[in-house]
Design a protein around this motif. Structure first.
Motif, PDB file in Angstrom:
ATOM      1  N   ASN A   5       0.845  -1.191   0.000  1.00 26.33           N
ATOM      2  CA  ASN A   5       0.000   0.000   0.000  1.00 26.33           C
ATOM      3  C   ASN A   5       0.884   1.247   0.000  1.00 26.33           C
ATOM      4  O   ASN A   5       1.504   1.556   1.025  1.00 26.33           O
ATOM      5  N   PRO A   6       0.928   1.977  -1.129  1.00 27.72           N
ATOM      6  CA  PRO A   6       1.803   3.158  -1.205  1.00 27.72           C
ATOM      7  C   PRO A   6       1.319   4.335  -0.362  1.00 27.72           C
ATOM      8  O   PRO A   6       2.044   5.310  -0.194  1.00 27.72           O
ATOM      9  N   GLU A   7       0.106   4.249   0.171  1.00 27.50           N
ATOM     10  CA  GLU A   7      -0.433   5.347   0.966  1.00 27.50           C
ATOM     11  C   GLU A   7       0.041   5.315   2.413  1.00 27.50           C
ATOM     12  O   GLU A   7      -0.185   6.256   3.169  1.00 27.50           O
ATOM     13  N   LYS A   8       0.691   4.230   2.808  1.00 25.85           N
ATOM     14  CA  LYS A   8       1.191   4.108   4.178  1.00 25.85           C
ATOM     15  C   LYS A   8       2.711   4.020   4.161  1.00 25.85           C
ATOM     16  O   LYS A   8       3.308   3.566   3.194  1.00 25.85           O
ATOM     17  N   THR A  78       3.574  -9.212   4.384  1.00 29.73           N
ATOM     18  CA  THR A  78       3.386  -7.777   4.120  1.00 29.73           C
ATOM     19  C   THR A  78       2.076  -7.289   4.752  1.00 29.73           C
ATOM     20  O   THR A  78       1.183  -6.808   4.062  1.00 29.73           O
ATOM     21  N   PRO A  79       1.971  -7.379   6.076  1.00 32.62           N
ATOM     22  CA  PRO A  79       0.733  -6.977   6.738  1.00 32.62           C
ATOM     23  C   PRO A  79       0.589  -5.456   6.841  1.00 32.62           C
ATOM     24  O   PRO A  79       1.579  -4.737   6.944  1.00 32.62           O
ATOM     25  N   GLU A  80      -0.637  -5.001   6.798  1.00 31.97           N
ATOM     26  CA  GLU A  80      -0.933  -3.617   7.167  1.00 31.97           C
ATOM     27  C   GLU A  80      -1.384  -3.683   8.623  1.00 31.97           C
ATOM     28  O   GLU A  80      -2.207  -4.514   8.990  1.00 31.97           O
ATOM     29  N   PHE A  81      -0.800  -2.810   9.459  1.00 30.87           N
ATOM     30  CA  PHE A  81      -1.136  -2.841  10.881  1.00 30.87           C
ATOM     31  C   PHE A  81      -0.858  -1.480  11.503  1.00 30.87           C
ATOM     32  O   PHE A  81      -0.317  -0.585  10.867  1.00 30.87           O
ATOM     33  N   VAL A  82      -1.233  -1.350  12.762  1.00 39.18           N
ATOM     34  CA  VAL A  82      -0.977  -0.142  13.532  1.00 39.18           C
ATOM     35  C   VAL A  82       0.129  -0.470  14.525  1.00 39.18           C
ATOM     36  O   VAL A  82       0.012  -1.422  15.300  1.00 39.18           O
ATOM     37  N   GLY A  86       0.975   3.680  17.548  1.00 38.67           N
ATOM     38  CA  GLY A  86      -0.274   4.181  16.986  1.00 38.67           C
ATOM     39  C   GLY A  86      -0.210   4.590  15.527  1.00 38.67           C
ATOM     40  O   GLY A  86      -1.165   5.165  15.012  1.00 38.67           O
ATOM     41  N   GLU A  87       0.875   4.284  14.819  1.00 38.65           N
ATOM     42  CA  GLU A  87       1.014   4.675  13.413  1.00 38.65           C
ATOM     43  C   GLU A  87       0.553   3.545  12.488  1.00 38.65           C
ATOM     44  O   GLU A  87       1.084   2.436  12.552  1.00 38.65           O
ATOM     45  N   PRO A  88      -0.409   3.834  11.585  1.00 35.80           N
ATOM     46  CA  PRO A  88      -0.784   2.827  10.586  1.00 35.80           C
ATOM     47  C   PRO A  88       0.358   2.701   9.559  1.00 35.80           C
ATOM     48  O   PRO A  88       0.833   3.705   9.028  1.00 35.80           O
ATOM     49  N   VAL A  89       0.805   1.466   9.299  1.00 35.19           N
ATOM     50  CA  VAL A  89       1.927   1.238   8.392  1.00 35.19           C
ATOM     51  C   VAL A  89       1.649   0.056   7.476  1.00 35.19           C
ATOM     52  O   VAL A  89       0.765  -0.763   7.728  1.00 35.19           O
TER      53      VAL A  89
END
Length: 151
Positions: A5-8, A78-82, A86-89
């Motif tokens: 995800n290029p937005e994170k 390649t998980p998306e997580f917080v 507290g930062e979404p990455v």
């Protein structure tokens, strides 16, 4: 492999699957305020300019007191997580397996944040990795270990 995800912000991390002589894997429990407890392997974010292999060796020593070469990468997630801060990455997590001759762990090098949030560590059997009452990450850790032990 899922697209990143290029937005994170991309969070590059090295994770170490530490296996002791009885075949158990080391996990650390995180207790983050406002979130359910969860368990993860040793490891953490790569520092600027650091390779995944260099980060794995550094993190292994900092979190367990063990000095060892991590060897070759055995898995990637390649998980998306917080993050605990507290930062979404978007994660790019590379896994390395290290076998140790003993189960003694030295957590004296943990950072202040780790000391506050990493409240426990324990060795998990393969059966426990499949049926634990709290979240374990990566979720497919048992499969990764079994694949490596079969080699």
């Amino acid at each position: 492999m899922a697209d990143l995800n290029p937005e994170k912000r991309l969070r590059r991390s090295a994770r170490i699957i530490l296996i002791e002589p009885q075949g158990r894997a080391l996990m650390f429990r995180f207790d983050v305020p406002g979130r359910p407890p969860f368990w993860v392997t040793a490891g953490g974010e790569c520092e600027a300019g650091e390779t995944f292999e260099q980060a794995a060796k550094r993190e292994l020593f900092e979190e367990t007191g063990l000095a060892a070469e991590p060897g070759q990468q055995i898995a990637r997630t390649t998980p998306e997580f917080v993050t605990v801060e507290g930062e979404p990455v978007q994660g790019d997590e590379r896994y390395f397996i290290v076998r140790t001759d003993h189960a003694d762990i030295d957590t004296s090098r943990h950072t202040e944040l780790e000391q506050n949030l990493m409240t426990q560590h324990r060795w998990f059997t393969l059966a426990e990795l499949s049926d634990w009452h709290e979240a374990l990450f990566p979720e497919n850790l048992r499969d990764i270990i079994e694949s490596e032990l079969a080699k």
